[in-house]
Design an enzyme around this catalytic site. Structure first.
Site, PDB file in Angstrom:
ATOM      1  N   ASP A   1      -8.897   7.387  -8.902  1.00  0.00           N
ATOM      2  CA  ASP A   1      -7.731   7.711  -9.726  1.00  0.00           C
ATOM      3  C   ASP A   1      -7.741   6.944 -11.048  1.00  0.00           C
ATOM      4  O   ASP A   1      -8.512   5.993 -11.224  1.00  0.00           O
ATOM      5  CB  ASP A   1      -6.435   7.440  -8.944  1.00  0.00           C
ATOM      6  CG  ASP A   1      -6.443   6.105  -8.206  1.00  0.00           C
ATOM      7  OD1 ASP A   1      -7.261   5.231  -8.546  1.00  0.00           O
ATOM      8  OD2 ASP A   1      -5.629   5.925  -7.293  1.00  0.00           O
TER       9      ASP A   1
ATOM     10  N   ASN B   1       3.448   2.377   0.733  1.00  0.00           N
ATOM     11  CA  ASN B   1       4.115   3.575   1.254  1.00  0.00           C
ATOM     12  C   ASN B   1       3.132   4.529   1.947  1.00  0.00           C
ATOM     13  O   ASN B   1       3.468   5.678   2.211  1.00  0.00           O
ATOM     14  CB  ASN B   1       4.857   4.296   0.122  1.00  0.00           C
ATOM     15  CG  ASN B   1       3.907   4.773  -0.972  1.00  0.00           C
ATOM     16  OD1 ASN B   1       2.698   4.627  -0.856  1.00  0.00           O
ATOM     17  ND2 ASN B   1       4.458   5.336  -2.036  1.00  0.00           N
TER      18      ASN B   1
ATOM     19  N   HIS C   1       0.211   5.548   0.658  1.00  0.00           N
ATOM     20  CA  HIS C   1      -0.592   6.410  -0.227  1.00  0.00           C
ATOM     21  C   HIS C   1      -2.073   6.009  -0.203  1.00  0.00           C
ATOM     22  O   HIS C   1      -2.425   4.857   0.051  1.00  0.00           O
ATOM     23  CB  HIS C   1      -0.022   6.477  -1.651  1.00  0.00           C
ATOM     24  CG  HIS C   1      -0.230   5.307  -2.532  1.00  0.00           C
ATOM     25  ND1 HIS C   1       0.762   4.799  -3.347  1.00  0.00           N
ATOM     26  CD2 HIS C   1      -1.319   4.533  -2.786  1.00  0.00           C
ATOM     27  CE1 HIS C   1       0.288   3.796  -4.046  1.00  0.00           C
ATOM     28  NE2 HIS C   1      -0.972   3.603  -3.720  1.00  0.00           N
TER      29      HIS C   1
ATOM     30  N   GLU D   1       0.855  10.376  -3.092  1.00  0.00           N
ATOM     31  CA  GLU D   1       2.122   9.799  -2.671  1.00  0.00           C
ATOM     32  C   GLU D   1       2.702  10.576  -1.484  1.00  0.00           C
ATOM     33  O   GLU D   1       2.355  11.747  -1.274  1.00  0.00           O
ATOM     34  CB  GLU D   1       3.111   9.859  -3.846  1.00  0.00           C
ATOM     35  CG  GLU D   1       2.648   9.082  -5.080  1.00  0.00           C
ATOM     36  CD  GLU D   1       2.859   7.572  -4.940  1.00  0.00           C
ATOM     37  OE1 GLU D   1       2.770   7.047  -3.816  1.00  0.00           O
ATOM     38  OE2 GLU D   1       3.097   6.921  -5.966  1.00  0.00           O
TER      39      GLU D   1
HETATM   40  C1  GLP Z   1      -2.933   1.550  -6.062  1.00  0.00           C
HETATM   41  C2  GLP Z   1      -4.148   2.499  -6.146  1.00  0.00           C
HETATM   42  C3  GLP Z   1      -4.726   2.731  -4.795  1.00  0.00           C
HETATM   43  C4  GLP Z   1      -4.772   1.397  -4.078  1.00  0.00           C
HETATM   44  C5  GLP Z   1      -3.385   0.973  -3.724  1.00  0.00           C
HETATM   45  C6  GLP Z   1      -3.272  -0.417  -3.128  1.00  0.00           C
HETATM   46  O1  GLP Z   1      -1.795   2.090  -6.585  1.00  0.00           O
HETATM   47  N1  GLP Z   1      -3.907   3.763  -6.751  1.00  0.00           N
HETATM   48  O2  GLP Z   1      -6.001   3.328  -4.909  1.00  0.00           O
HETATM   49  O3  GLP Z   1      -5.492   1.530  -2.891  1.00  0.00           O
HETATM   50  O4  GLP Z   1      -2.491   1.162  -4.792  1.00  0.00           O
HETATM   51  O5  GLP Z   1      -3.464  -1.399  -4.090  1.00  0.00           O
HETATM   52  P1  GLP Z   1      -3.729  -2.924  -3.735  1.00  0.00           P
HETATM   53  O6  GLP Z   1      -5.083  -2.982  -3.109  1.00  0.00           O
HETATM   54  O7  GLP Z   1      -3.650  -3.649  -5.039  1.00  0.00           O
HETATM   55  O8  GLP Z   1      -2.656  -3.317  -2.784  1.00  0.00           O
END
Ligand code: GLP
Length: 240
Positions: free
Chosen positions: A67, A136, A138, A143
């Protein structure tokens, strides 16, 4: 779904790097799906070390990131492009032309999304997809919603994700939209590796592993994937 629980973050990262190493050793021109966020940072460090030691090489590897934020300059310090350059790409022998990240500043987002899916298909789909998980549930930026998503698309981020990620945007406002691979794109990967650490992820991990398969917890779809491994620390696994 295979679940492995680790007491320390370094051991978890080495185990994740082992899975990458196995894929790259078996297929030196593998297609890797990559993730951003805090979760994969130590894994990328372990991969950089193995690359420097000559154990693995990225010279024939192709990558697709999950993403990217929309309407954020590519070289902004919070763009996922910058994250990937700093945390992996600038420190391994990957060829720039083999790196793919959605263009969050495209004139036509639908066209950009369709072209991204076509590039993944043309590369023969993803051999190993790395994932984190949002608080959440995702994956990528898919989402919670009433239906599972298919290919790459532009998504409006939820308040929960904006709250979770705003901490990185200290001197600019966090974008409200992103381009992300869909759950359908993610599920096409031959192997999926999800990393989750910390108590904030415990409920999402529980819902993903033990809850019903529902788009209200996008990661729950991984229960139906034939080759998925979750690497968790004890805090993230606490509710299992
Ligand atoms: C972000 C990214 C995801 C990631 C997630 C968790 O928003 N879009 O690809 O896996 O949230 O992030 P983190 O590893 O910093 O907790």
């Amino acid at each position: 779904m295979e679940i492995r629980i680790f007491t320390d973050a370094a051991a978890l990262a080495e185990a994740a790097a082992d899975i990458f190493e196995a894929t790259i050793t078996e297929k030196p021109n593998a297609v890797l799906g990559l993730a951003t966020g805090a979760s994969p940072v130590l894994t990328y460090k372990a991969l950089i070390e193995r690359c420097r030691a000559g154990i693995i090489s990225f010279k024939d590897i192709t990558t697709f990131n999950l993403d990217e934020y929309c309407d954020l300059p590519q070289n902004d310090k919070n763009s996922y492009y910058t994250f990937m350059q700093e945390n992996l790409f600038s420190q391994v022998d990957i060829l720039p032309e083999n790196i793919h990240i959605e263009n969050g500043n495209a004139d036509d987002f639908d066209k950009e999304a369709a072209a991204y899916d076509e590039k993944i298909a043309a590369a023969g789909y993803i051999d190993l997809q790395l994932l984190g998980i949002g608080n959440n549930g995702h994956i990528g930026f898919n989402e919670p919603a009433d239906t599972f998503t298919e290919g790459t698309f532009r998504v409006k981020l939820t308040e929960s994700t904006i709250r979770a990620n705003s901490r990185y945007f200290t001197d600019s406002e966090m974008p409200r939209y992103a381009l992300t691979m869909g759950t359908g794109s993610i599920m096409k990967a031959k192997k999926i590796l999800l990393i989750a650490t910390g108590a904030a992820k415990a409920e999402a991990v529980y819902n993903a592993v033990k809850g019903p398969v529902t788009p209200h917890c996008p990661a729950s779809i991984l229960q139906t994937h034939p080759d998925t491994v979750f690497l968790l620390d004890e805090a993230a696994a606490a509710l299992l």
